[in-house]
Design a protein around this motif. Structure first.
Motif: not given
Length: 238
Positions: A24-35, A43-44, A50-51, A153-157
């Protein structure tokens, strides 16, 4: 009053809860990188923005939370009313403003974590039903969530890769893929060989095909996230 902790005593469940929280932390970190503007980009996952992916991960937490409610109260509470209802929920969620979409992702995850934390030890063996119609104990739900948050989280690209997944998770995912193929009756006689460790994962039936590759490449191929030179696409997983 001291901090509240998980009530479950089974060490395997505790370990899965920890891995789900790390994911969940990994997912949240990657999502925070998406403007915010980047949420509209693909998405991937083919055909998914991504939405839509963020909405799916958020509503997945709520759906698993319904299984926790089922196990703790004894009142049947399906993950989704129907496959159509699930798809419509994602479609509508994907139209939320960026701040609301992020709020959904964050707070659905927090709510699920609280439900897991407060579930009594006896609830973890209670049978519940997945969206695919399988009956499993509640103790299977952390693994269901683990798959969602780590892989998506990886699929967020955003630059995260399958190589960043913990090694033991990659191993479990490969085993899960093969077990799922067996349940679905696909990929008979197919063996996956991790050339990094020598680990072998095989479906039922006489061997007809062997796919060998380093663990990360093999996982990408098996989950439909990457091609392997000279290999046909893998059977559908989830």
């Amino acid at each position: 009053m001291g901090a509240r902790t998980d009530l479950v005593t089974d060490p395997a469940v505790r370990a899965d809860l920890l891995l789900a929280r790390r994911g969940t932390s990994f997912w949240a970190r990657e999502l925070s990188r998406v403007p915010d503007a980047g949420l509209d980009e693909p998405s991937g996952l083919p055909g998914w923005s991504r939405r839509a992916l963020v909405a799916h991960v958020g509503y997945n937490a709520r759906a698993i939370g319904r299984l926790v409610e089922w196990a703790t109260t004894g009142v049947e509470t399906p993950m989704y009313a129907s496959p159509q209802a699930r798809n419509e929920e994602i479609e509508i969620g994907a139209t939320l403003p960026p701040h609301a979409l992020r709020h959904l992702s964050e707070h659905a995850a927090i709510s699920l974590d609280v439900q897991w934390r407060d579930a009594p030890p006896t609830a973890w063996s209670a049978p519940v039903r997945t969206a695919q119609g399988r009956t499993v104990p509640l103790s299977a739900t952390p693994w269901m969530r683990i798959r969602e948050v780590w892989l998506h989280a990886v699929d967020l690209r955003t630059g995260a890769t399958l190589a960043q997944l913990p090694g033991e998770l990659a191993d479990r995912l490969l085993a899960d893929v093969v077990a799922t193929w067996d349940r679905k009756g696909v990929g008979a006689g197919l063996a996956l060989v991790d050339t990094d460790s020598g680990a072998r994962y095989a479906t039922a039936g006489p061997l007809t095909r062997e796919v060998a590759a380093p663990r990360t490449a093999l996982l990408g191929w098996a989950t439909g996230r990457a091609d392997l030179p000279g290999e046909e696409p893998a059977p559908a997983w989830l």
